[in-house]
Design an enzyme around this catalytic site. Structure first.
Site, PDB file in Angstrom:
ATOM      1  N   ARG A  69     -10.813   7.282  -4.487  1.00 26.39           N
ATOM      2  CA  ARG A  69     -10.030   7.994  -5.496  1.00 26.39           C
ATOM      3  C   ARG A  69      -9.875   7.141  -6.748  1.00 26.39           C
ATOM      4  NH1 ARG A  69      -5.437   5.362  -6.050  1.00 26.39           N
ATOM      5  NH2 ARG A  69      -4.425   4.378  -4.250  1.00 26.39           N
ATOM      6  N   GLY A  70      -9.453   7.773  -7.828  1.00 27.12           N
ATOM      7  CA  GLY A  70      -9.146   7.042  -9.039  1.00 27.12           C
ATOM      8  C   GLY A  70      -7.815   6.321  -8.915  1.00 27.12           C
ATOM      9  N   THR A 113      -1.436   2.177  -4.038  1.00 27.71           N
ATOM     10  CA  THR A 113      -0.183   2.866  -3.766  1.00 27.71           C
ATOM     11  C   THR A 113       0.109   2.785  -2.274  1.00 27.71           C
ATOM     12  OG1 THR A 113       1.137   4.822  -4.288  1.00 27.71           O
ATOM     13  CG2 THR A 113      -1.054   5.214  -3.344  1.00 27.71           C
ATOM     14  N   TYR A 114       1.301   3.216  -1.920  1.00 27.87           N
ATOM     15  CA  TYR A 114       1.766   3.170  -0.526  1.00 27.87           C
ATOM     16  C   TYR A 114       2.048   4.578  -0.038  1.00 27.87           C
ATOM     17  CZ  TYR A 114       5.087   2.663   3.342  1.00 27.87           C
ATOM     18  OH  TYR A 114       5.732   2.774   4.553  1.00 27.87           O
ATOM     19  N   GLY A 162      -3.675  10.604  -7.543  1.00 26.01           N
ATOM     20  CA  GLY A 162      -4.975   9.946  -7.544  1.00 26.01           C
ATOM     21  C   GLY A 162      -6.000  10.904  -6.968  1.00 26.01           C
ATOM     22  N   ALA A 173       1.218  12.186  -3.952  1.00 26.33           N
ATOM     23  CA  ALA A 173       2.171  11.719  -2.950  1.00 26.33           C
ATOM     24  C   ALA A 173       3.560  11.779  -3.568  1.00 26.33           C
ATOM     25  CB  ALA A 173       1.839  10.302  -2.507  1.00 26.33           C
ATOM     26  N   CYS A 195       0.442   0.977  -8.469  1.00 26.66           N
ATOM     27  CA  CYS A 195      -0.181   1.612  -9.629  1.00 26.66           C
ATOM     28  C   CYS A 195      -0.488   0.603 -10.727  1.00 26.66           C
ATOM     29  CB  CYS A 195       0.696   2.738 -10.182  1.00 26.66           C
ATOM     30  SG  CYS A 195       1.246   3.904  -8.917  1.00 26.66           S
TER      31      CYS A 195
END
Length: 238
Positions: free
Chosen positions: A74-75, A79-80, A145, A158, A175
């Site tokens: 993904r772009g 992240t979590y 994303g 998310a 990010c």
């Protein structure tokens, strides 16, 4: 005029790799016209995902932390994901939605804003920053994303519903943003908020923004189009 589509709401905590495999299988079916636009809604086991622009030093997970780390296509940056966060993976054929990547991202943002409005949280975009935010002071509540191949989308957004946001700052530079505050629906409302109570609003917002009528698609749909159900684990206490 609205188009038909499917939504599948997975129960429990879904391992990231299994969800990714499911996305890819669905993307193949959507690309071939065997499925209409299809949305996955789920929660993940604790996982840090690294987007294509993740920088060196962005991940600083302490030794022994109970979290998986996965590189993705993904772009975006790192992240979590974890229990208490609603993850939405739209598998859409953008030839039906204008073939405009920037517009698709804006539409995802709009769907998030409408979802949050429906539960009583006012959120917005902030110029120059990704995701969805609350202002004064700025605090991030949702990340976006995506990946697009042959105009079919995977990954998505998310939304922080009711989870501990500490991993966003303790484990990663989320990010790629230093000193960013992260928040949740529960924190903003001052009370516990189940992920289950957000899902219907998320579906309604996607239907409005993308002009869809989403029908629940159970596993074993009888058409041979749905991949085998992923293995899920019942969510524990948050």
């Amino acid at each position: 005029m609205k188009r038909g589509g499917y939504v599948r709401q997975l129960d429990g905590l879904v391992p990231y790799g299994e969800a990714l495999e499911l996305q890819r299988s669905l993307a193949g079916a959507v690309s071939q016209g065997a499925l209409p636009d299809t949305v996955l809604l789920l929660e993940h086991r604790p996982v840090i995902t690294l987007g294509r622009r993740t920088g060196a030093g962005e991940v600083h997970v302490p030794e022994g932390a109970a979290v998986e780390i996965v590189e993705t296509d993904r772009g975006g940056k790192s992240t979590y994901h974890g229990p208490g966060q609603l993850v939405c993976y739209p598998i859409f054929d953008l030839t039906r939605h204008g073939q405009d990547v920037k517009r698709y991202c804006r539409d995802l943002e709009e769907a998030l804003i409408r979802t949050l409005t429906a539960v009583g949280v006012g959120a917005t975009r902030i110029e120059g920053l990704t995701g969805i935010w609350l202002e004064s002071p700025p605090r991030k509540i949702a990340s976006i994303g995506i990946h697009i191949s042959k105009w079919v989308t995977t990954h998505g957004y998310a939304l922080n519903v009711d989870l501990d946001p500490a991993p966003f700052t303790d484990w990663i530079t989320a990010c790629g943003l230093e000193d960013t505050a992260f928040t949740t629906i529960a924190r903003e409302l001052g009370r516990p908020f189940p992920v289950a109570d957000v899902r219907r609003h998320a579906v309604a917002a996607l239907e409005e923004v993308f002009a869809l009528e989403l029908e629940e698609l159970p596993s074993g749909d009888g058409a041979g189009l749905w991949p085998q159900p992923v293995h899920t684990q019942t969510a524990g206490a948050r």
